[in-house]
Enzyme design. Structure first.
Site, short mmCIF file in Angstrom:
data_model
loop_
_atom_site.label_atom_id
_atom_site.label_comp_id
_atom_site.label_asym_id
_atom_site.label_seq_id
_atom_site.Cartn_x
_atom_site.Cartn_y
_atom_site.Cartn_z
N ASP A 170 42.48 74.92 -11.83
CA ASP A 170 43.27 75.71 -12.79
C ASP A 170 42.48 76.85 -13.45
O ASP A 170 43.03 77.58 -14.26
CB ASP A 170 43.84 74.79 -13.88
N TYR A 265 32.90 80.30 -14.57
CA TYR A 265 31.89 79.29 -14.19
C TYR A 265 30.62 79.91 -13.63
O TYR A 265 29.58 79.24 -13.57
CB TYR A 265 32.48 78.29 -13.18
P1 NAD Z 1 39.98 60.88 -18.03
O1 NAD Z 1 38.73 60.08 -17.96
O2 NAD Z 1 40.73 60.96 -19.29
O3 NAD Z 1 41.00 60.34 -16.93
C1 NAD Z 1 40.65 59.96 -15.67
C2 NAD Z 1 41.35 58.65 -15.29
O4 NAD Z 1 40.95 58.32 -13.95
C3 NAD Z 1 40.96 57.46 -16.18
O5 NAD Z 1 42.10 56.84 -16.72
C4 NAD Z 1 40.24 56.53 -15.21
O6 NAD Z 1 40.42 55.16 -15.48
C5 NAD Z 1 40.84 56.92 -13.87
N1 NAD Z 1 40.05 56.54 -12.72
C6 NAD Z 1 38.71 56.59 -12.58
N2 NAD Z 1 38.34 56.14 -11.38
C7 NAD Z 1 39.49 55.81 -10.73
C8 NAD Z 1 39.75 55.29 -9.43
N3 NAD Z 1 38.76 55.01 -8.58
N4 NAD Z 1 41.04 55.05 -9.08
C9 NAD Z 1 42.03 55.32 -9.94
N5 NAD Z 1 41.85 55.82 -11.17
C10 NAD Z 1 40.58 56.06 -11.57
O7 NAD Z 1 39.58 62.34 -17.50
P2 NAD Z 1 40.22 63.78 -17.80
O8 NAD Z 1 39.30 64.54 -18.67
O9 NAD Z 1 41.62 63.63 -18.20
O10 NAD Z 1 40.10 64.46 -16.38
C11 NAD Z 1 40.68 63.92 -15.22
C12 NAD Z 1 40.22 64.68 -14.00
O11 NAD Z 1 40.89 65.91 -13.87
C13 NAD Z 1 38.72 65.01 -13.99
O12 NAD Z 1 38.24 64.87 -12.67
C14 NAD Z 1 38.72 66.46 -14.38
O13 NAD Z 1 37.54 67.10 -13.99
C15 NAD Z 1 39.91 66.93 -13.61
N6 NAD Z 1 40.45 68.26 -13.95
C16 NAD Z 1 40.44 69.18 -12.98
C17 NAD Z 1 40.94 70.43 -13.19
C18 NAD Z 1 40.83 71.42 -12.08
O14 NAD Z 1 40.84 72.60 -12.32
N7 NAD Z 1 40.68 71.05 -10.82
C19 NAD Z 1 41.49 70.76 -14.43
C20 NAD Z 1 41.49 69.79 -15.44
C21 NAD Z 1 40.98 68.52 -15.17
C1 G6P Z 2 38.71 73.91 -16.37
C2 G6P Z 2 38.27 73.66 -14.95
C3 G6P Z 2 38.33 72.19 -14.64
C4 G6P Z 2 37.51 71.41 -15.63
C5 G6P Z 2 37.93 71.72 -17.03
C6 G6P Z 2 36.91 71.11 -17.98
O1 G6P Z 2 40.05 73.64 -16.51
O2 G6P Z 2 39.02 74.35 -14.01
O3 G6P Z 2 37.89 71.98 -13.33
O4 G6P Z 2 37.64 70.03 -15.40
O5 G6P Z 2 37.97 73.10 -17.27
O6 G6P Z 2 37.43 71.03 -19.21
P1 G6P Z 2 36.91 70.08 -20.35
O7 G6P Z 2 37.81 70.46 -21.45
O8 G6P Z 2 37.11 68.65 -19.86
O9 G6P Z 2 35.48 70.41 -20.57
MN MN Z 3 38.48 73.53 -11.91
#
Ligand code: NAD
Ligand code: G6P
Ligand code: MN
Length: 444
Positions: A170, A265
């Site tokens: 995102d 980044y």
């Molecule tokens: P969070 O810790 O609140 O949530 C993650 C959930 O995943 C937890 O409830 C945890 O229990 C679960 N989990 C962990 N291992 C697991 C497994 N093996 N099987 C099933 N469930 C499992 O984390 P968050 O801050 O909400 O972020 C979630 C993810 O989304 C992170 O990887 C974050 O980096 C990603 N993210 C990516 C983008 C992007 O741009 N690609 C944007 C925002 C968040």
């Molecule tokens: C952006 C990135 C994600 C990352 C997030 C981290 O959205 O694209 O890949 O996980 O920032 O945000 P946080 O608020 O968890 O530091």
């Molecule tokens: Mn990202």
């Protein structure tokens, strides 16, 4: 109109309520018959799920809803897996961020040694979810935004090359929202046609035009040269200080190559000394602490309030509107929209002077049968050099995970532009191995 069934993997994520709210706002173009949550932490997931059950019952009672830790129940009869898991949760993110700091290297969720450590934890869990999906719903698509997306994408390319997975991020969308604000575009980023290339969390815009084909880059550049991606700060009170620093620093990131506009980044790779000095003012309080104190605390408090009051009226869940790119993607696949979107895909010639097997972030045309790459052509030496180094890090991490190789992982950390020497890389690696003993394969 076809109605889709979705499983959200990582049901207990802090992003789950925002995604659910956002999905509800887009039902007219992406109708849903069923939403399921899946997580491996039953009690964390239940707190979010009980609140979402109330919300869905009040706002979209026609959508079936359930939550489970049982893979068969979760992955049967679904069209999409939307995956946002965090293996090791914030407790491990905190270690990823703090361990490198002991050796003079910044710690970050997806960049440098912290991102490498997180990658080593994520690979196995993502492969497991892919296998559940393929076993119980072989026609489904996995839309993955679990991080570190670059390493996860390379791992799935190597280990499950034929799987229907699309990796997305995102950050470009978030930056494009800010560009559209700079330009005062009435429909936001959707008024822009963009060209962009790079790796995940490592890329550049090369062209931005309005729908008439007029060049919008000069006006954006003029702003970025002065303010980075800081726009209307008084209207962005919700943006935390650490993110504001990142948006502001884009000014300096831009200066090294004013032909393009950078992803935020890149600051971690181009200014590692600055990032370390800045973060080292509070080495005991990193971004993981900030997220636990803010987002995690607020989301779980809002969920508890819904459950306690037994209504979502006046609730504090906020739609994650900028995550609507996930709907764009699911809609494009479901209804064969041929939508143009940035995806993380195998290069395969799109960047002509770059490794064809690299996972790159480039525009693709998305329809019912997946994606077609938009040709990027030749990239300049500066970007090519940076990307070759970084993609080699990502490939070495995956290689290390597959072959359980200490040597490869040491090479990966040493090669990261964020790490000054092989000896420091070794010290960081040895600490990370101890911290990750419950999550990484045993390295030989
Ligand atoms: P969070 O810790 O609140 O949530 C993650 C959930 O995943 C937890 O409830 C945890 O229990 C679960 N989990 C962990 N291992 C697991 C497994 N093996 N099987 C099933 N469930 C499992 O984390 P968050 O801050 O909400 O972020 C979630 C993810 O989304 C992170 O990887 C974050 O980096 C990603 N993210 C990516 C983008 C992007 O741009 N690609 C944007 C925002 C968040
Ligand atoms: C952006 C990135 C994600 C990352 C997030 C981290 O959205 O694209 O890949 O996980 O920032 O945000 P946080 O608020 O968890 O530091
Ligand atoms: Mn990202």
């Amino acid at each position: 109109m076809k109605k889709s069934s979705i499983v959200i993997a990582g049901g207990g994520s802090t992003f789950t309520p925002g995604i659910v709210m956002m999905l509800l706002e887009h039902l007219n173009r992406f109708p849903i018959r069923e939403i399921k949550f899946y997580d491996n932490d039953a009690s964390r997931q239940e707190k979010i799920a009980k609140a979402c059950a109330i919300l869905l019952k009040e706002r979209a009672p026609e959508i079936q809803f359930s939550y489970t830790i049982d893979p068969k129940e979760a992955f049967t009869n679904i069209d999409f897996v939307m995956a946002h898991i965090r293996v090791g949760k914030y407790a491990m993110r905190e270690k990823d961020e703090k361990i490198p700091m002991k050796y003079g290297v910044f710690g970050q969720e997806t960049c440098g040694p912290g991102g490498i450590a997180y990658g080593m934890r994520s690979i196995g869990a993502i492969i497991e979810i892919i296998d559940f999906m393929e076993k119980y719903s072989p026609n489904a698509w996995m839309l993955n935004y679990s991080n570190p997306a670059a390493i996860v994408a390379e791992a799935t390319r190597c280990i499950r090359p034929n799987t229907k997975i699309i990796n997305i991020c995102d950050m470009p969308v978030g930056i494009e929202d800010r560009m559209a604000e700079i330009l005062n575009l009435p429909n936001g980023r959707k008024d822009m046609d963009i060209r962009y290339y790079g790796l995940n969390h490592f890329g550049w815009w090369t062209d931005i035009r309005d729908k008439q084909g007029n060049d919008l880059m000069p006006k954006i550049k003029e702003h970025v040269a002065k303010y980075g991606y800081i726009v209307n700060p008084q209207q962005h009170g919700e943006t935390e200080a650490s993110w504001n620093d990142t948006y502001a620093k884009a000014k300096d990131v831009y200066a090294i190559d004013p032909d393009t506009l950078p992803n935020t980044y890149l600051k971690y790779y181009l200014f590692p000394d600055y990032v370390f000095a800045h973060d080292n003012q509070h080495p005991e309080h990193t971004r993981a602490n900030e997220v636990m104190e803010h987002r995690e605390k607020n989301v779980f408090a809002a969920a508890k309030q819904i459950v306690d009051k037994n209504t979502s009226n006046g609730c504090d869940f906020h739609s994650d509107e900028h995550a609507s790119y996930i709907v764009d993607l699911a809609e494009a696949i479901t209804f064969n929209k041929k939508a143009r979107m940035l995806l993380i895909v195998e290069n395969n010639g799109a960047i002509s002077n770059f490794d064809p097997t690299a996972m790159v972030e480039i525009p693709c045309i998305v329809g019912a049968n997946g994606y077609e790459r938009v040709c990027v052509g030749k990239i300049p030496q500066f970007q090519k050099g940076l990307m070759e180094q970084q993609v080699s890090v990502e490939k070495l991490v995956v290689d290390a995970w597959i072959s359980n190789s200490y040597q490869k992982l040491w090479q990966a950390i040493s090669l990261s532009k964020t790490v000054p020497s092989v000896s420091i890389a070794k010290k960081i690696l040895d600490d990370l191995i101890t911290a990750n003993k419950d999550y990484w394969p045993t390295l030989k």
